[in-house]
Design an enzyme around this catalytic site. Structure first.
Site, PDB file in Angstrom:
ATOM      1  N   CYS A  62       0.826  -1.217   0.000  1.00 31.85           N
ATOM      2  CA  CYS A  62       0.000   0.000   0.000  1.00 31.85           C
ATOM      3  C   CYS A  62       0.853   1.255   0.000  1.00 31.85           C
ATOM      4  O   CYS A  62       0.931   1.984   1.007  1.00 31.85           O
ATOM      5  CB  CYS A  62      -0.944  -0.035   1.196  1.00 31.85           C
ATOM      6  SG  CYS A  62      -2.105  -1.375   1.014  1.00 31.85           S
ATOM      7  N   GLU A  63       1.512   1.497  -1.099  1.00 29.58           N
ATOM      8  CA  GLU A  63       2.350   2.682  -1.306  1.00 29.58           C
ATOM      9  C   GLU A  63       2.347   2.938  -2.807  1.00 29.58           C
ATOM     10  O   GLU A  63       2.569   1.991  -3.583  1.00 29.58           O
ATOM     11  CB  GLU A  63       3.818   2.393  -0.932  1.00 29.58           C
ATOM     12  CG  GLU A  63       4.103   2.129   0.497  1.00 29.58           C
ATOM     13  CD  GLU A  63       4.479   3.364   1.288  1.00 29.58           C
ATOM     14  OE1 GLU A  63       4.663   4.435   0.693  1.00 29.58           O
ATOM     15  OE2 GLU A  63       4.558   3.246   2.521  1.00 29.58           O
TER      16      GLU A  63
END
Ligand code: LLP
Length: 454
Positions: A362-363
């Site tokens: 989640c980046e």
């Protein structure tokens, strides 16, 4: 390093020279006697695969180039510290360049003798000094006056003589692909300016607990132009001569590591020409040469295998979402590092598309490649991320609670597991639950807590 702009076209061309690891034969990339898809299925993905024969070839080539000299190859453990790989290097006669107590532990666990280990780093702790001295390392590459004073104190307490080399900062700036990997310029935290180094040598020469043994320099990493090394070598030899004139003679010079490899079509470090220049420069001098190659030995000997989970079209872009991410290979995200990525099994009928190859983390910065022109893979296809043997697994993390991948070593017709894939329990090992007994998953995954095989 390239972070944007179309990459080279994946050609799927047959690369079968023994000089190159992971050739493509009859449409599939191989390692020794194995198809990479076979290894991916057997050990799961993401997976690091190392070609031991290639590593051996590179090591021998390295040693051979400097043959006329008294050479200590101190392999830089930070590039890839896998124990199985270190043991193979040890068998080849390699020493080690370490930067922490942990790396000392690894090197010694692999059997590398203490007298073939050098210890670098700007922030050695007292505990690390004690361990280094008790083990009897070949040299501690000292990077500040404060460190030298503490080392003197620790050696006195232990009643031993600490073998010292001062790491000098020659103020040269090699053209590495990223500013983070330049270490020999005046504004870097590494090393000691030459004038100060002379002072430190003079002081060390008066201390009975210090044994002035060498001089060290390391100017950066992924360097392909030998010129800055020549500058650094001249600077170091000038210090050697100056000290000699003052009655302080050194046993070794350590030129560090940094010798660049091919990630793309770029040049690799011209080892032979460089070695000839170094041999000529050291001719007639009774100096041992220490070199600390990391990437040059292991970089091309490794690939990371990953499997495509989904192909998603969004905002005019194509995202190939793979199970490999920045947590397994940080280089693209952290340095904009370029790695050639190919389908393991080629499919010439697939359309060429410009894609981002990303992971599940989640980046937005989680990618393995951006704007890369490749034959569009499908979910289930395996991809090989090349030249991942150096600074791949060693920089892997558990971010997003992702277990770190398995590592395997291929030696011709044999494959051995070099490291198990982490299990879910490994993610919480050492943590202390505050409310009694830790919970667990209702249904252990297929009867095992290992997310994929091994
Ligand atoms: N010696 C010293 C003192 C070093 O600091 C290094 C690397 C080496 C030797 C080995 O350098 P090599 O031959 O592997 O280039 N994570 C970055 C590279 C950082 C290098 C740190 N020091 C990357 O992925 O490009």
């Amino acid at each position: 390093m390239r972070s944007s702009g179309p990459g080279p076209i994946e050609t799927g061309a047959e690369v079968a020279s023994s000089r190159h690891a992971f050739p493509r034969v009859e449409g599939e990339i191989r390692c020794g006697g194995f198809r990479l898809s076979e290894l991916a299925k057997r050990f799961g993905t993401p997976l690091y695969v190392y070609d031991v024969r290639h590593l051996e070839l590179r090591f021998r080539e390295f040693e051979e180039a400097f043959r006329p000299l008294d050479l200590l190859v101190a392999y830089s453990v930070k590039a890839n510290g896998n124990l199985a790989l270190l043991s193979r290097l040890h068998r080849l006669g390699s020493g080690a360049d370490i930067v922490s107590l942990g790396e000392l532990f690894r090197a010694r666990a692999a059997g590398i003798p203490a007298e073939r280990i050098v210890f670098a780093g700007v922030g050695k702790t007292r505990m690390e000094m004690v361990a280094a001295l008790q083990e009897g390392l070949y040299g501690l590459n000292v990077e500040s006056a404060g460190e030298l004073h503490l080392l003197d104190e620790v050696a006195r307490e232990l009643d031993v003589r600490a073998p010292v080399a001062i790491r000098v900062n020659p103020d040269v700036l090699p053209a590495t692909p990223h500013e983070y990997t330049r270490t020999g310029h005046a504004h870097s935290k590494f090393g000691v300016p030459i004038d100060e180094a002379l002072e430190l040598y003079r002081w060390a020469g008066t201390r009975s607990s210090l044994l002035v043994r060498g001089i060290d320099v390391h100017i950066g990493s992924q360097i392909v132009d030998p010129e800055p090394y020549s500058e650094a070598l001249s600077a170091v030899l000038a210090v050697v001569d100056r000290l000699q004139g003052e009655g302080i003679s050194l046993e070794y010079i350590d030129l560090g590591g940094g010798y660049g490899v091919k990630y793309d079509g770029e040049e690799e470090f011209p080892l032979k020409a460089f070695a000839e220049a170094v041999v000529a420069a050291l001719k007639g001098r009774k100096l041992r040469l220490v070199l600390e190659p990391g990437r040059y030995l292991v970089g091309e000997a490794g690939v990371m295998l990953t499997q495509v989970l989904y192909v998603k079209r969004s905002g005019g872009k194509v995202f190939v979402i793979s199970d490999g991410s920045m947590t397994e290979l940080l280089r693209p995200s952290h340095y904009g590092g370029y790695h050639l990525i190919e389908r393991v099994v080629e499919d010439e009928s697939a359309p060429m598309e410009l894609v981002d190859i990303v992971g599940p983390v989640c980046e937005s910065g989680d990618f393995l490649a951006r704007d890369r022109l490749i034959r569009l893979p499908q979910p289930g296809d395996f991809l090989a991320v090349r030249t991942a043997g150096a600074y791949g697994f060693t920089m892997a993390s558990n971010y997003n609670a992702r277990p770190r991948p398995a590592e395997v070593l291929v030696d011709g017709e044999e494959v051995v597991l070099g490291r198990h894939r982490e299990k879910l329990e490994d993610l919480i090992r050492g943590e202390v639950p505050q409310d009694g007994v830790p919970g667990s998953l209702t249904a252990p995954l297929g009867g095992t807590s290992s997310p994929k095989r091994d």
